[in-house]
Design an enzyme around this catalytic site. Structure first.
Site: not given
Length: 353
Positions: A129-131, A155, A159, A210, A287
């Protein structure tokens, strides 16, 4: 392959078998986001061998490799939702780190049993992932493959750890690995905890939409079939040991996405009570919410000739139409576990700015 009953994995299975007769062994534990109904069209297809099991089960992985003798492992299986990782990080450590370690060790042992040609041809393709790269300011350049890792959630940290293991197994043991880091995927069959399907499903049910914080968090959006085509190219022609960023060249704020979805639904499935945009509700931010992700996908275009086929406008319209055409899938996926998750995540947030 692993995780082939999840959103991206299942799309990859369907995509692969639509254009190839090469069989797939699909190992998936079928946790809350794994849905075999997505693969119902393959129920009697001998090219698809489904095994329900845990990627942390070394004996099972060893047995499958010895029995089916694959030329590659494509590793999709992961816990992948940031909010869930905040509520329960242990599952993310186990699946994303321990599971990847188990697969790497099993792959290393299996590859040693192959002849020289088989060892040269074998690939371990790790989907990430790019995260892992952290958060960008509005003026920062997009993530390249050499960007330092700065994960900010349980998360993304899990990764990032798995990416590091994959890299180490290549440099230490010579395992021919490939890593892809993709941006936010969307499209058919996506579990409705992620932004786009959640907004569509809630809108159709007349429920609030939301939006975290001020809605200005930016993501790059990649239509899932484009991601599948990129993975095929990396598997076929990628250089072992290399990382390839896969992006859609579509940076959008969350609120832009939701307004686009509302406009499409107003056009394609109008409600009598006015625009779907009236359902937009701002809630307290999560958060450590990363402000912006952006993928620089020039390397994969330069080296492998891949670019996404879909624009955001074409991809999002196809996605909305798919959800409108599949009300039964939406109804079936709303299990008790999913309803409990939504209650856990949103009931304590309340309305924000």
């Amino acid at each position: 392959m692993t995780g082939g009953a999840g959103f991206i994995g299942a799309n990859f299975v369907l995509d692969w078998l639509a254009s190839s007769d090469e069989p797939i062994v699909n190992l998936d534990l079928l946790t809350y986001a794994g849905n075999l109904e997505t693969l119902s069209s393959l129920r009697d297809d001998a090219r698809h061998v489904f095994v329900q099991g845990d990627i942390c089960d070394r004996a099972l992985v060893d047995r499958l490799l010895a029995e089916h003798r694959p030329r590659a492992i494509v590793h999709f299986a992961a816990e992948s939702h940031v909010d869930r990782s905040i509520h329960g990080p242990g599952d993310f450590v186990r699946t994303n780190i321990d599971g990847t370690f188990t697969l790497l060790e099993a792959a290393r042992g299996y590859r040693a049993t192959l002849d020289a040609a088989g060892q040269a041809d074998f690939r371990f393709l790790h989907i990430s992932t790019d995260e892992v790269y952290g958060s960008l300011s509005p003026s920062d350049p997009a993530f390249t493959e050499t960007k330092a890792y700065e994960p900010n959630s349980p998360y993304s940290a899990s990764k990032a750890a798995s990416d590091h293991l994959v890299r180490a197994w290549h440099h230490t043991y010579g395992l021919p690995v490939l890593t892809t880091n993709c941006s936010n995927n969307y499209g058919p069959w996506q579990f409705p905890e992620k932004l786009i399907p959640l907004m569509i499903v809630n809108a159709l049910a007349g429920k609030p939409l939301p939006i975290y914080g001020d809605g200005q968090n930016v993501r790059d959006w990649l239509y899932v079939s484009d991601h599948c085509s990129a993975i095929r190219e990396v598997l076929a022609r990628g250089t072992p040991g290399e990382t390839y960023n896969i992006g859609g060249w579509n940076e959008k704020t969350n609120i832009e996405i939701v307004h686009a979805l509302c406009a499409l639904l107003d056009e394609m499935h109008p409600r009598t009570e006015g625009s779907y945009s009236q359902l937009i509700t701002y809630v307290t931010d999560r958060p450590g919410h990363d402000r912006r992700y952006a993928i620089d996908a020039r390397k994969i275009e330069r080296e492998l000739g891949w670019r996404p086929a879909e624009t955001f406008d074409t991809g999002i319209r196809k996605t909305v139409q798919w959800y409108l055409d599949h009300p039964q899938w939406i109804a079936d996926v709303h299990s008790g576990a999913y309803r409990a998750w939504v209650a856990t995540n949103y009931s304590t947030r309340g309305q924000g700015a």
